[in-house]
Design a protein around this motif. Structure first.
Motif, mmCIF file in Angstrom:
data_model
loop_
_atom_site.group_PDB
_atom_site.id
_atom_site.type_symbol
_atom_site.label_atom_id
_atom_site.label_comp_id
_atom_site.label_asym_id
_atom_site.label_seq_id
_atom_site.Cartn_x
_atom_site.Cartn_y
_atom_site.Cartn_z
ATOM 1 N N LEU A 65 0.830 -1.200 0.000
ATOM 2 C CA LEU A 65 0.000 0.000 0.000
ATOM 3 C C LEU A 65 0.868 1.255 0.000
ATOM 4 C CD1 LEU A 65 -2.849 1.280 0.276
ATOM 5 C CD2 LEU A 65 -2.532 1.145 2.753
ATOM 6 N N ALA A 66 1.901 1.278 0.834
ATOM 7 C CA ALA A 66 2.758 2.461 0.936
ATOM 8 C C ALA A 66 3.471 2.747 -0.378
ATOM 9 C CB ALA A 66 3.776 2.258 2.060
ATOM 10 N N ILE A 67 3.963 1.695 -1.031
ATOM 11 C CA ILE A 67 4.678 1.892 -2.299
ATOM 12 C C ILE A 67 3.726 2.422 -3.371
ATOM 13 C CG2 ILE A 67 5.859 0.690 -4.179
ATOM 14 C CD1 ILE A 67 7.019 -1.200 -2.066
ATOM 15 N N GLY A 68 2.536 1.809 -3.478
ATOM 16 C CA GLY A 68 1.585 2.233 -4.498
ATOM 17 C C GLY A 68 1.094 3.650 -4.291
ATOM 18 N N LEU A 69 0.675 3.978 -3.070
ATOM 19 C CA LEU A 69 0.169 5.323 -2.806
ATOM 20 C C LEU A 69 1.292 6.352 -2.839
ATOM 21 C CD1 LEU A 69 -2.527 4.745 -0.047
ATOM 22 C CD2 LEU A 69 -2.755 4.741 -2.537
ATOM 23 N N GLY A 70 2.509 5.926 -2.494
ATOM 24 C CA GLY A 70 3.635 6.856 -2.576
ATOM 25 C C GLY A 70 3.892 7.290 -4.014
ATOM 26 N N ALA A 71 3.859 6.329 -4.949
ATOM 27 C CA ALA A 71 4.048 6.665 -6.367
ATOM 28 C C ALA A 71 2.929 7.566 -6.863
ATOM 29 C CB ALA A 71 4.105 5.390 -7.193
ATOM 30 N N ALA A 72 1.685 7.248 -6.450
ATOM 31 C CA ALA A 72 0.556 8.077 -6.871
ATOM 32 C C ALA A 72 0.658 9.476 -6.282
ATOM 33 C CB ALA A 72 -0.747 7.409 -6.443
ATOM 34 N N GLY A 73 1.154 9.583 -5.044
ATOM 35 C CA GLY A 73 1.290 10.893 -4.413
ATOM 36 C C GLY A 73 2.272 11.785 -5.143
ATOM 37 N N VAL A 74 3.359 11.186 -5.660
ATOM 38 C CA VAL A 74 4.349 11.975 -6.398
ATOM 39 C C VAL A 74 3.731 12.565 -7.660
ATOM 40 C CG1 VAL A 74 6.497 11.846 -7.715
ATOM 41 C CG2 VAL A 74 6.321 10.709 -5.493
ATOM 42 N N THR A 75 3.022 11.754 -8.433
ATOM 43 C CA THR A 75 2.422 12.265 -9.670
ATOM 44 C C THR A 75 1.289 13.254 -9.379
ATOM 45 O OG1 THR A 75 0.919 10.369 -9.759
ATOM 46 C CG2 THR A 75 2.981 10.184 -10.955
ATOM 47 N N PHE A 76 0.558 13.040 -8.285
ATOM 48 C CA PHE A 76 -0.482 13.997 -7.906
ATOM 49 C C PHE A 76 0.129 15.365 -7.619
ATOM 50 C CE2 PHE A 76 -2.996 16.223 -4.721
ATOM 51 C CZ PHE A 76 -4.259 16.221 -5.301
ATOM 52 N N GLY A 77 1.239 15.368 -6.878
ATOM 53 C CA GLY A 77 1.898 16.636 -6.578
ATOM 54 C C GLY A 77 2.417 17.328 -7.828
ATOM 55 N N LEU A 78 3.009 16.562 -8.735
ATOM 56 C CA LEU A 78 3.504 17.148 -9.977
ATOM 57 C C LEU A 78 2.362 17.683 -10.831
ATOM 58 C CD1 LEU A 78 6.245 14.528 -10.941
ATOM 59 C CD2 LEU A 78 6.612 16.849 -10.093
ATOM 60 N N GLY A 79 1.273 16.898 -10.898
ATOM 61 C CA GLY A 79 0.112 17.358 -11.667
ATOM 62 C C GLY A 79 -0.466 18.631 -11.100
#
Length: 358
Positions: A336-350
């Motif tokens: 869960l941490a790895i998946g949401l961490g990757a999504a969090g990075v792209t959310f911030g960039l977006g």
């Protein structure tokens, strides 16, 4: 002079008795699904659990009382043994045996403590057989689905954070699904097909046998073939002499290889691997975009996608943990941490790009 057991001891011994009885039943249930050596091993472990059961019954004596329910984890093992494959059950049994409470309990004999430690290794060995049989397909399924989950969730959240409409997010998600699935499928096809071609290049040519009768027996160049394939000089000479002796028999197998022909992955195998990879990735990539098919706000759809992907990541992580003999909760949270961490990075960039464009 013996002392009477305390109420706490009686409760603990009754629980141990119930658990040992249930664990013996689990091993016997698993033995029903096996044959030969594995069946004998499982029945032997069940017999050892029965001996442990007898120890607690003797300690309890008149205080044995009515049969008690085993703890939840043992009941779950019994359910899995009865209704599902043995790989999951054995993996959980391995963890249970490793965490035996007897190690810190003075009422358990040293032999029982040693038994539990050895049982963990016995179960580990049995579980390893099942893991080997399913490792390839399971690895492809989990990795393919997780790739789809994480990559498309990251893509969807990154685009959503830039402030575009739900329709644009949906189109982007579908495009990401197709692009990723096609890439996975094509890559898997090329990988398997290339492996097939490499194996084919290493397989003895079928027409090579026809040249053997024309060889100079004294020069014995056939021995060079065997040496090139890994035999020692003496072994190669001996093998070549055997071939020359029996090469008049038309029913003889390939002389050049010296071994059975290598099984090769066929073109059908390459296509099968490609289609499987496509489907595994697509099944994972579909989950983040399902909410965007409905007429709801982008924020609500994104939250639903986050929850759905999070639950799926935890399920796949827990299953991986079970099969690897590790704590399933820890593996679920890591996934869960790895998946949401990757999504969090792209959310911030977006979000940053969206603000910049605005």
């Amino acid at each position: 002079m013996s002392t009477s057991p305390t109420p706490a001891q009686i409760r603990r011994w009754r629980q141990y008795l119930a658990n040992e009885r249930a664990e013996a039943a689990v091993y016997r249930e698993l033995a029903k699904r096996k044959q030969g050596e594995e069946r004998e091993i499982l029945l032997a472990v069940a017999e050892a659990e029965s001996r442990h059961e007898e120890h607690w019954r003797n300690l309890l004596g008149a205080d044995v009382g009515l049969p008690k329910q085993p703890d939840f984890s043992t009941r779950m093992l019994a359910f899995l043994a009865k209704n599902f494959g043995s790989v999951f059950t054995l993996a959980l049994m391995q963890t249970a045996e490793q965490r035996s409470p007897y190690a810190q309990d003075a009422d358990a004999t040293d032999q029982m403590k040693a038994d539990e430690a050895i049982h963990a290794e016995v179960v580990r060995g049995l579980a390893a057989r099942g893991r080997e049989q399913m490792s390839g397909s399971f690895r492809a399924a989990v990795f393919g689905a997780n790739d789809g989950l994480v990559s498309n969730l990251a893509l969807v959240l990154g685009v959503m954070a830039s402030g575009v409409s739900p329709g644009v997010v949906l189109i982007t998600g579908v495009s990401g699904l197709l692009a990723g699935a096609l890439s996975m499928g094509a890559g898997e096809y090329i990988s398997v097909k290339s492996q097939d071609e490499l194996l084919e290049a290493s397989t003895p040519h079928p027409e090579a046998d026809q040249a053997i009768p024309k060889l100079d027996v004294n020069a014995n160049e056939l021995a060079l073939v065997y040496r090139a394939r890994g035999m020692s000089e003496q072994e190669a000479e001996h093998k070549a002499q055997q071939v020359f002796t029996r090469m008049q028999h038309p029913s003889a197998k390939s002389f050049v290889s010296g071994i059975e022909a290598t099984d090769r992955t066929t073109v059908g195998g390459a296509w099968q691997a490609a289609i499987s990879s496509f489907c595994f990735f697509a099944s994972g990539a579909l989950i983040p975009i399902i909410p965007f098919f409905f007429n709801i706000s982008t924020l609500v759809a994104s939250l639903i996608a986050l929850v759905a992907v999070g639950l799926t990541l935890m399920i796949t992580g827990a299953i991986t943990g079970i099969l690897s003999g590790k704590p399933p909760l820890k593996r679920a949270l890591r996934q869960l941490a790895i998946g949401l961490g990757a999504a969090g990075v792209t959310f911030g960039l977006g979000h940053l790009f969206g603000v910049a464009v605005a």
